[in-house]
Enzyme design. Structure first.
Site, PDB file in Angstrom:
ATOM      1  N   LYS A  96       0.819  -1.217   0.000  1.00 48.95           N
ATOM      2  CA  LYS A  96       0.000   0.000   0.000  1.00 48.95           C
ATOM      3  C   LYS A  96       0.852   1.266   0.000  1.00 48.95           C
ATOM      4  O   LYS A  96       0.353   2.346  -0.339  1.00 48.95           O
ATOM      5  CB  LYS A  96      -0.951   0.012   1.200  1.00 48.95           C
ATOM      6  CG  LYS A  96      -0.272   0.149   2.545  1.00 48.95           C
ATOM      7  CD  LYS A  96      -1.278   0.166   3.673  1.00 48.95           C
ATOM      8  CE  LYS A  96      -0.591   0.292   5.026  1.00 48.95           C
ATOM      9  NZ  LYS A  96       0.224   1.487   5.178  1.00 48.95           N
ATOM     10  N   ASP A  97       2.134   1.151   0.365  1.00 48.75           N
ATOM     11  CA  ASP A  97       3.033   2.303   0.376  1.00 48.75           C
ATOM     12  C   ASP A  97       3.790   2.489  -0.936  1.00 48.75           C
ATOM     13  O   ASP A  97       4.536   3.461  -1.086  1.00 48.75           O
ATOM     14  CB  ASP A  97       4.052   2.176   1.515  1.00 48.75           C
ATOM     15  CG  ASP A  97       3.420   2.284   2.891  1.00 48.75           C
ATOM     16  OD1 ASP A  97       2.344   2.901   2.988  1.00 48.75           O
ATOM     17  OD2 ASP A  97       3.991   1.752   3.856  1.00 48.75           O
ATOM     18  N   ARG A 146      -7.786   8.208   2.994  1.00 54.92           N
ATOM     19  CA  ARG A 146      -8.868   7.267   2.677  1.00 54.92           C
ATOM     20  C   ARG A 146      -9.706   6.997   3.920  1.00 54.92           C
ATOM     21  O   ARG A 146     -10.948   7.027   3.879  1.00 54.92           O
ATOM     22  CB  ARG A 146      -8.259   5.970   2.141  1.00 54.92           C
ATOM     23  CG  ARG A 146      -9.249   4.816   1.947  1.00 54.92           C
ATOM     24  CD  ARG A 146      -8.483   3.529   1.643  1.00 54.92           C
ATOM     25  NE  ARG A 146      -7.518   3.228   2.681  1.00 54.92           N
ATOM     26  CZ  ARG A 146      -7.810   2.559   3.793  1.00 54.92           C
ATOM     27  NH1 ARG A 146      -9.030   2.098   3.991  1.00 54.92           N
ATOM     28  NH2 ARG A 146      -6.883   2.303   4.690  1.00 54.92           N
ATOM     29  N   ARG A 147      -9.052   6.736   5.039  1.00 59.60           N
ATOM     30  CA  ARG A 147      -9.798   6.497   6.280  1.00 59.60           C
ATOM     31  C   ARG A 147     -10.519   7.749   6.729  1.00 59.60           C
ATOM     32  O   ARG A 147     -11.676   7.702   7.165  1.00 59.60           O
ATOM     33  CB  ARG A 147      -8.844   6.027   7.383  1.00 59.60           C
ATOM     34  CG  ARG A 147      -8.254   4.647   7.177  1.00 59.60           C
ATOM     35  CD  ARG A 147      -7.371   4.254   8.349  1.00 59.60           C
ATOM     36  NE  ARG A 147      -6.756   2.951   8.151  1.00 59.60           N
ATOM     37  CZ  ARG A 147      -5.454   2.723   8.242  1.00 59.60           C
ATOM     38  NH1 ARG A 147      -4.623   3.719   8.536  1.00 59.60           N
ATOM     39  NH2 ARG A 147      -4.964   1.519   8.052  1.00 59.60           N
ATOM     40  N   ARG A 164       1.261  10.815  12.569  1.00 55.55           N
ATOM     41  CA  ARG A 164       2.352  10.132  11.870  1.00 55.55           C
ATOM     42  C   ARG A 164       3.154   9.305  12.869  1.00 55.55           C
ATOM     43  O   ARG A 164       2.969   9.384  14.069  1.00 55.55           O
ATOM     44  CB  ARG A 164       3.259  11.152  11.181  1.00 55.55           C
ATOM     45  CG  ARG A 164       2.616  11.889  10.011  1.00 55.55           C
ATOM     46  CD  ARG A 164       2.338  10.996   8.802  1.00 55.55           C
ATOM     47  NE  ARG A 164       3.465  10.161   8.467  1.00 55.55           N
ATOM     48  CZ  ARG A 164       4.560  10.584   7.841  1.00 55.55           C
ATOM     49  NH1 ARG A 164       4.649  11.831   7.442  1.00 55.55           N
ATOM     50  NH2 ARG A 164       5.552   9.757   7.568  1.00 55.55           N
ATOM     51  N   ARG A 170       2.190   5.749  17.623  1.00 50.97           N
ATOM     52  CA  ARG A 170       0.804   6.218  17.607  1.00 50.97           C
ATOM     53  C   ARG A 170       0.056   5.750  18.855  1.00 50.97           C
ATOM     54  O   ARG A 170      -0.725   6.497  19.451  1.00 50.97           O
ATOM     55  CB  ARG A 170       0.094   5.721  16.341  1.00 50.97           C
ATOM     56  CG  ARG A 170       0.699   6.265  15.063  1.00 50.97           C
ATOM     57  CD  ARG A 170      -0.096   5.823  13.851  1.00 50.97           C
ATOM     58  NE  ARG A 170       0.692   6.003  12.629  1.00 50.97           N
ATOM     59  CZ  ARG A 170       0.220   5.901  11.407  1.00 50.97           C
ATOM     60  NH1 ARG A 170      -1.061   5.610  11.224  1.00 50.97           N
ATOM     61  NH2 ARG A 170       0.995   6.072  10.362  1.00 50.97           N
ATOM     62  N   CYS A 264      -0.893  10.751  -3.518  1.00 50.12           N
ATOM     63  CA  CYS A 264      -0.904  10.326  -2.121  1.00 50.12           C
ATOM     64  C   CYS A 264      -2.016  10.975  -1.322  1.00 50.12           C
ATOM     65  O   CYS A 264      -2.364  10.509  -0.246  1.00 50.12           O
ATOM     66  CB  CYS A 264       0.448  10.618  -1.465  1.00 50.12           C
ATOM     67  SG  CYS A 264       0.729  12.370  -1.132  1.00 50.12           S
TER      68      CYS A 264
END
Length: 331
Positions: A96-97, A146-147, A164, A170, A264
């Protein structure tokens, strides 16, 4: 001598002067994922010496919005350079990155995909309350546009702010009270042995606002292995442990992303799976930044042509106005 034994000997000869060097990011999650690749390699070449070449990427050093410094390529470009220059023999990425709007560096390719993990996104809260019970104005941390777009559709009264850092960092911020909740990938928590932190698993089937759900990112929960195409021995080694169903779905999803030319900062979702009757099912969605506008497409296709399915779903989305939504997020 079996084919497996011949391949193992060829790999041993190829790295006779030193260990097999694997390029990886330095985060705990990246290292956990790379160890899975090491296990796959050593299952085929027992005893093969391996060195993890830990590379801090620009994205790891930057705490701001990735769009300001060029997007997702900052997760991979230093590792790409090391691979192209021969400083590592292969590289490991979270798929996904890997950017979908720019090609891989010349002379490299994604040769293997490990079996896909759980694609669900999850809610993690400090006090165990689910998303529906968070009070208006609660602060939710997420680095994913997206989230943020999809949660904004269901709970526009929440304050969703960028967070981040690695998953461990996190969670430290959550526990310290900087956020009331986090949106994270279930697969990442599981790979770090932190599945017990999950408060709520969000469905992946989007239901037009009736129930909170998050359609996964393109390439979600897939570990990819990148090689130099001229290095036939290492390429064949990687291909030997690639999980074919995952590779097929990854091809469809990335064809969708490439055809959309998303960047992105584009809230793009795409998820492919193989149905019980052996068809490919691909869902694609593009959202506005706040989730108030969206387009949706769903098609089925043949297992032997996943790229065409991805292009077809992208075409449906573009016909519905996806380009306008994508361009609006560049501003």
């Amino acid at each position: 001598m079996t084919t497996t034994m011949i391949q193992a000997q060829a790999v041993s000869d190829r790295v006779a002067d030193g260990p097999l060097r694997i390029g990886t990011r330095t985060t705990p999650l990246a290292l956990a994922q790379t160890r899975r690749v090491v296990d796959a390699i050593q299952a085929r070449v027992p005893g093969l010496p391996v060195e993890l070449v830990k590379i801090r990427t620009t994205a790891d050093l930057w705490s701001g919005d990735l769009a300001r410094i060029g997007g997702k390529s900052n997760f991979t470009k230093e590792i790409d350079h090391a691979l192209v220059r021969g400083q590592v023999d292969l590289a490991v990425h979270s798929l996904k990155d890997v950017p979908g709007d720019v090609p891989l560096p010349a002379g490299t390719a994604l040769a293997a995909y490990l079996e896909r993990g759980d694609v669900h996104d999850v809610v993690v809260t400090r006090d165990g309350r689910p998303l529906a019970d968070l009070p208006a104005g609660a602060k939710v941390g997420s680095s994913s546009v997206r989230r943020r777009a999809q949660i904004g559709l269901f709970r526009p009264d929440l304050v969703v702010e960028r967070v981040r850092g690695g998953v461990d960092r996190r969670l430290e911020k959550l526990d310290a009270g900087e956020y009331d909740a986090l949106l994270l990938a279930r697969a990442g928590l599981e790979r770090l042995g932190l599945a017990d932190r999950v408060t709520e698993v969000l469905p992946t089937v989007w239901s037009d606002g009736a129930t909170p759900a998050i359609v996964p990112a393109v390439g979600a929960a897939i570990i990819a292995v990148q090689v130099r195409t001229a290095d036939a021995v290492i390429t064949e080694l990687a291909e030997s442990f690639s999980h074919e169903p995952t590779a097929i779905c990854a091809t469809a999803e990335r064809a969708l992303l490439h055809a959309l030319r998303g960047h992105c900062n584009s809230p793009i979702a795409g998820h492919c799976h193989i149905t019980p009757d052996r068809q490919l099912s691909l869902v694609g969605m593009v959202f506005s930044r706040d989730g108030s506008q969206w387009v949706h497409a769903h098609r089925w296709g043949a297992l032997d042509d996943p790229a065409s399915l991805g292009v077809a779903v992208a075409g449906d989305l573009l016909h519905q106005g996806a380009r306008r939504l994508i361009e609006a997020t560049r501003k």
